[in-house]
Write an enzyme that holds these catalytic residues in place. Structure first.
Site, PDB file in Angstrom:
ATOM      1  N   LYS A 109      23.834  -9.492   0.011  1.00 13.14           N
ATOM      2  CA  LYS A 109      25.249  -9.872  -0.103  1.00 13.14           C
ATOM      3  C   LYS A 109      26.069  -9.235   1.011  1.00 13.14           C
ATOM      4  O   LYS A 109      27.282  -9.358   1.042  1.00 13.14           O
ATOM      5  CB  LYS A 109      25.808  -9.404  -1.458  1.00 13.14           C
ATOM      6  N   HIS A 151       6.422   6.594  10.972  1.00 11.69           N
ATOM      7  CA  HIS A 151       5.791   6.447   9.652  1.00 11.69           C
ATOM      8  C   HIS A 151       5.021   7.744   9.396  1.00 11.69           C
ATOM      9  O   HIS A 151       3.792   7.772   9.436  1.00 11.69           O
ATOM     10  CB  HIS A 151       4.856   5.231   9.688  1.00 11.69           C
ATOM     11  N   ARG A 181       0.813  -1.217   0.000  1.00 15.38           N
ATOM     12  CA  ARG A 181       0.000   0.000   0.000  1.00 15.38           C
ATOM     13  C   ARG A 181       0.846   1.266   0.000  1.00 15.38           C
ATOM     14  O   ARG A 181       0.653   2.160  -0.814  1.00 15.38           O
ATOM     15  CB  ARG A 181      -0.921   0.043   1.233  1.00 15.38           C
ATOM     16  N   THR A 182       1.814   1.326   0.905  1.00  9.78           N
ATOM     17  CA  THR A 182       2.624   2.537   1.020  1.00  9.78           C
ATOM     18  C   THR A 182       3.424   2.769  -0.261  1.00  9.78           C
ATOM     19  O   THR A 182       3.523   3.888  -0.766  1.00  9.78           O
ATOM     20  CB  THR A 182       3.581   2.426   2.226  1.00  9.78           C
ATOM     21  N   ARG A 238      11.604   2.507   2.970  1.00  9.20           N
ATOM     22  CA  ARG A 238      11.004   1.744   4.075  1.00  9.20           C
ATOM     23  C   ARG A 238      12.055   0.733   4.491  1.00  9.20           C
ATOM     24  O   ARG A 238      12.703   0.112   3.652  1.00  9.20           O
ATOM     25  CB  ARG A 238       9.738   1.058   3.564  1.00  9.20           C
TER      26      ARG A 238
END
Lengths: 344, 153
Positions: free
Chosen positions: A121, A170, A92-93, A142
Site C-alpha cells: 500500500k 547475508h 530455507r533462510t 530479508r
C-alpha cells in the site's frame, strides 16, 4: 589543620578521578563488546554484515554455535517474541531462523511475503519497522533492496539481524559456511578452497573472501568468463595477501588439490549472450566421476537451492556435504540470535 | 607580456568570490551547480587556461556573491581541490582549498537503483574511500560511485 584539609580534598578528588576513570573503562568495554556489530546501529547489537568482525570474533561465534549443536534445545528465549520480516520469499533462510527461535523456546511473528503486507500500500520500511518493534524483541529481516537492514538498524529500537539484503550482505550464510568448513576440516587455517560457478554476482562467495582473510586460505576461482570474480574482489585479495588462481574450466587437477569445493548456480538470466550460456552451462556441472582421486577430506558445499550444477549421483558420495551444511545453519543462527539479544 | 594576458582578460573584483583551479572539464558543472545562469551580477568564466599546477584549468569570478557551506560541500564532490578566494574591498579576505570531507551526507544520490536510499525518504551517506581520486562508497549498499556519474541532490 590545613594539611589535613589538603589531604582530605586530595583524597576526595583522587577518589572522583578514579571513579570517573572506572566509568570510562566501563564505557570503553561496552563499546568493545558492541563493536562486532554495526557501530551506527541504534541498539548496538544488530548484525548487518561481518565486515567489523575480527578473527577472534569469528572463532568465538563458531564456538558458541558448536555449543548449540551439542544442545540445540534450550529455553533461552522463553518469553521472547522474534519477528521474521521477509519482504522477499526465502524458504530455507526463514525456516532455519524460525526453527532456531522455536528450539530456543521463543515465539515467532512475521510474514514470508511482502505482497500480504502494507508495503504494497506504499508504507515505508521505516514505518513497518517502527510498528513491528512495538511487538517484538528482535527483528530478523530479508529485503530485496540493498542497505535495507542497515537502515532498519539505525531506526529500530530493537536489534536487527540481516537475513539478506538484495545482492549486498547475508552474514548468517557466511557464518554457516565457515562453521561447516571448520567442522569438516577441523580447522579454518590454510585451506585450499575452490569457488565454482557464478563468481560475479554470487553474494556468498564475496562474503567468504572477506571473512576468510584472517585464515590464510588459497582460493581457486572457477567460472565462465562472463561470470568471473570482479576486479574489486581480486584487488581485495591482493591487498589482504590472499592467494588465488583463476580458471575457466572445472578440471580434475584443480579439484584434486582442494579441501573445499564450493559450488554455486550458473543462472541463465545472468548472461547477456544466451549462446555463451548454452556453451558453458554444462562445463560447470559436478559429476560423481570427477571426484575420483580427490582428497579424502574434500567436502562439497553449496548455499542451495541447487538446480543442475551438482549431479544427483554426487548426493550419495560421502564427500557431499550441502544438506548437512544447511543444517549447521540452525546452530549458527541460534548463536547469532542469542548474541543479538545479549543472552549468552 | 605573454604572462600578463590572463590577468588582462579577467577584471579585478571589488567584492565576491573567485573559484580557481577548477579542472577544465568541470567548469560548466560548477556553473550549473551554483545556478550562475540565473544571477544578475557580473560573472567571468574562464576555461582551458594554462596552469603550472594542472596544465589546463578553469576559473570563475562572481561579483557580490559568497558561497555557503552547503555549496562548498557540493563543490568538493564534483571538483575536489579547487581553490576558493573570498574578495572584500579588492583584497583576498579568505583563501581555502575545498577538499572532500571524510563523509558526505545528503548531497549526492546513490547510482544503484536497488539501494534503499533511492526508495525511502532518508538521507544518503557516502564514505570517502580515496580523497585523492575522489572515490565515494555508499554506506548502505556498499557500491562505489562512478566519479563521472555523480548526481547532486
Amino acid at each position: 589543620m590545613r594539611k589535613g584539609f589538603t589531604l582530605f580534598f586530595f583524597l576526595f578528588f583522587t577518589d572522583k578521578v578514579i571513579h570517573n576513570l572506572l566509568n570510562l573503562l566501563h564505557i570503553i568495554r561496552n563499546f568493545e563488546d558492541s563493536k562486532h556489530y554495526s557501530v551506527m546501529d541504534k541498539t548496538g547489537r544488530s548484525l548487518i554484515s561481518l565486515e567489523g568482525l575480527d578473527r577472534n570474533d569469528i572463532i568465538r561465534l563458531l564456538d558458541q554455535a558448536a555449543q548449540f549443536e551439542a544442545r540445540p534445545d534450550r529455553k533461552t528465549l522463553d518469553g521472547k517474541i522474534v519477528a521474521t520480516l521477509f519482504f522477499e520469499p526465502s524458504t530455507r533462510t526463514r525456516l532455519s531462523f524460525e526453527t532456531a527461535v522455536n528450539r530456543l523456546g521463543g515465539r515467532v511473528i512475521g510474514f514470508s511475503d511482502a505482497a500480504t503486507t502494507s508495503s504494497t500500500k506504499g508504507e515505508t520500511l521505516k514505518d513497518t519497522i517502527m510498528m513491528v518493534s512495538n511487538y517484538a524483541d528482535l527483528i530478523i529481516m530479508r529485503h530485496y533492496l540493498e542497505g535495507a537492514a542497515k537502515y532498519a538498524s539505525e531506526i529500530s529500537p530493537v536489534p536487527i539481524i540481516n537475513a539478506g539484503d538484495g545482492a549486498n550482505q547475508h552474514p548468517s550464510q557466511t557464518m554457516l559456511d565457515l562453521y561447516s568448513m571448520r567442522k569438516t576440516q577441523g580447522r579454518l587455517d590454510d585451506l585450499n578452497i575452490c569457488l565454482v560457478g557464478d563468481l560475479k554476482y554470487g553474494r556468498t562467495v564475496h562474503s567468504m573472501l572477506t571473512a576468510m582473510r584472517f585464515f590464510n586460505p588459497t582460493f581457486h576461482f572457477i567460472s565462465p568468463d562472463e561470470l568471473r570474480m570482479p576486479e574489486e574482489y581480486k584487488e581485495y585479495c591482493r591487498k589482504n595477501g590472499i592467494r588465488f588462481e583463476e580458471h575457466s574450466v572445472l578440471d580434475h587437477d584443480t579439484i584434486a588439490q582442494a579441501d573445499i569445493l564450493y559450488m554455486t548456480r550458473v543462472q541463465k538470466e545472468r548472461f547477456t549472450d544466451l549462446m555463451e550460456y548454452e556453451r558453458v552451462k554444462d562445463a560447470f556441472i559436478l559429476k560423481n566421476s570427477m571426484l575420483e582421486g580427490t582428497k579424502d577430506n574434500l567436502r562439497i558445499m553449496h548455499p542451495l537451492p541447487r538446480v543442475n550444477e551438482i549431479s544427483q549421483d554426487v548426493d550419495s558420495n560421502p564427500k557431499a556435504y550441502f544438506f548437512q551444511q544447511a543444517k549447521n545453519g540452525l546452530y549458527v543462527r541460534e548463536a547469532l540470535i542469542c548474541n543479538a539479544l545479549n543472552l549468552l | 607580456m605573454e604572462n600578463q594576458k590572463p590577468a588582462l582578460m579577467v577584471a579585478a573584483l571589488e567584492n565576491g568570490t573567485v573559484i580557481d583551479h577548477i579542472p577544465s572539464d568541470k567548469v560548466f558543472d560548477v556553473v550549473s551547480l551554483l545556478g550562475l545562469s540565473h544571477i544578475d551580477t557580473p560573472i567571468t568564466i574562464g576555461a582551458n587556461l594554462t596552469s603550472h599546477k594542472m596544465q589546463s584549468k578553469g576559473i570563475i569570478k562572481i561579483s557580490d556573491r559568497f558561497l555557503t557551506e552547503d555549496e562548498c560541500r557540493k563543490l568538493s564532490v564534483i571538483a575536489p581541490n579547487i581553490v576558493m578566494n573570498t574578495i572584500r574591498d579588492y583584497k583576498v579576505a579568505d583563501k581555502k582549498t575545498i577538499q572532500l570531507p571524510d563523509e558526505i551526507r545528503g548531497t549526492i544520490r546513490c547510482q544503484n537503483p536497488k539501494c534503499i536510499t533511492n526508495h525511502e525518504p532518508m538521507e544518503t551517506v557516502f564514505d570517502v574511500i580515496d580523497k585523492k581520486n575522489g572515490v565515494l562508497r555508499c554506506r548502505y549498499c556498499n557500491k562505489d560511485v562512478n566519479k563521472s556519474d555523480i548526481k547532486i541532490i
